[in-house]
Design a protein around this motif. Structure first.
Motif, short mmCIF file in Angstrom:
data_model
loop_
_atom_site.label_atom_id
_atom_site.label_comp_id
_atom_site.label_asym_id
_atom_site.label_seq_id
_atom_site.Cartn_x
_atom_site.Cartn_y
_atom_site.Cartn_z
N ILE A 21 0.66 -1.74 0.06
CA ILE A 21 -0.06 0.17 -0.20
C ILE A 21 1.24 1.06 -0.16
CG2 ILE A 21 -1.71 1.31 1.75
CD1 ILE A 21 -2.96 -1.22 -0.13
N LYS A 25 0.76 3.69 -3.17
CA LYS A 25 0.76 5.33 -3.40
C LYS A 25 1.31 6.07 -3.16
CE LYS A 25 -0.48 5.49 1.57
NZ LYS A 25 -1.27 5.71 2.89
N ILE A 30 -0.60 9.25 -4.47
CA ILE A 30 -1.48 9.41 -3.05
C ILE A 30 -0.73 10.17 -1.75
CG2 ILE A 30 -3.01 8.36 -1.92
CD1 ILE A 30 -3.74 7.17 -4.95
N ASP A 31 -0.83 11.41 -1.35
CA ASP A 31 -1.05 10.87 0.00
C ASP A 31 -2.45 11.03 1.40
OD1 ASP A 31 0.69 11.77 2.10
OD2 ASP A 31 0.73 13.51 2.68
N ASP A 33 -3.49 9.19 4.63
CA ASP A 33 -3.99 7.04 4.99
C ASP A 33 -5.59 6.98 5.16
OD1 ASP A 33 -1.39 7.90 6.49
OD2 ASP A 33 -1.42 9.21 7.40
N THR A 36 -7.10 0.46 6.53
CA THR A 36 -7.28 -0.65 5.59
C THR A 36 -8.07 -1.71 5.74
OG1 THR A 36 -4.76 -1.51 6.26
CG2 THR A 36 -5.02 -0.55 3.89
#
Length: 96
Positions: A21, A25, A30-31, A33, A36
């Motif tokens: 992941i 990201k 992609i930043d 959180d 999951t």
């Protein structure tokens, strides 16, 4: 770590998934959180309650819906909740 190194440790699911992941990201820029566990639970519910191919497609749709709702962890959680509720209703109505 190289992709080959990650594949070599596939039995260590938790850490490999976390590393995958993080790598995905980074690759996608992609930043964000996200929990999951919520997405994996949704994928399980869609796969078992609807059909196996529904799992990745549902998680994709959740991501898309979250982005349209402004993005962020809360948008992902809300979209995942809606999709999980739908999967549960689908299972109940189909007698599964």
């Amino acid at each position: 770590m190289s992709l080959g190194g990650l594949r070599g440790r596939i039995g260590d699911h938790g850490r490999v998934v976390d590393e995958w992941i993080a790598a995905a990201k980074a690759e996608l820029g992609i930043d964000l959180d996200v929990d999951t566990g919520v997405l994996l639970d949704l994928a399980r519910d869609a796969a078992h309650g609807v059909a196996r191919p529904a799992a990745p497609l549902t998680t994709f749709l959740v991501g898309y819906a979250a982005a349209q709702a402004g993005g962020g962890p809360e948008a992902v959680r809300e979209a995942a909740r809606k999709a999980a509720d739908l999967a549960l209703r689908w299972t109940e109505e189909s007698g599964g």
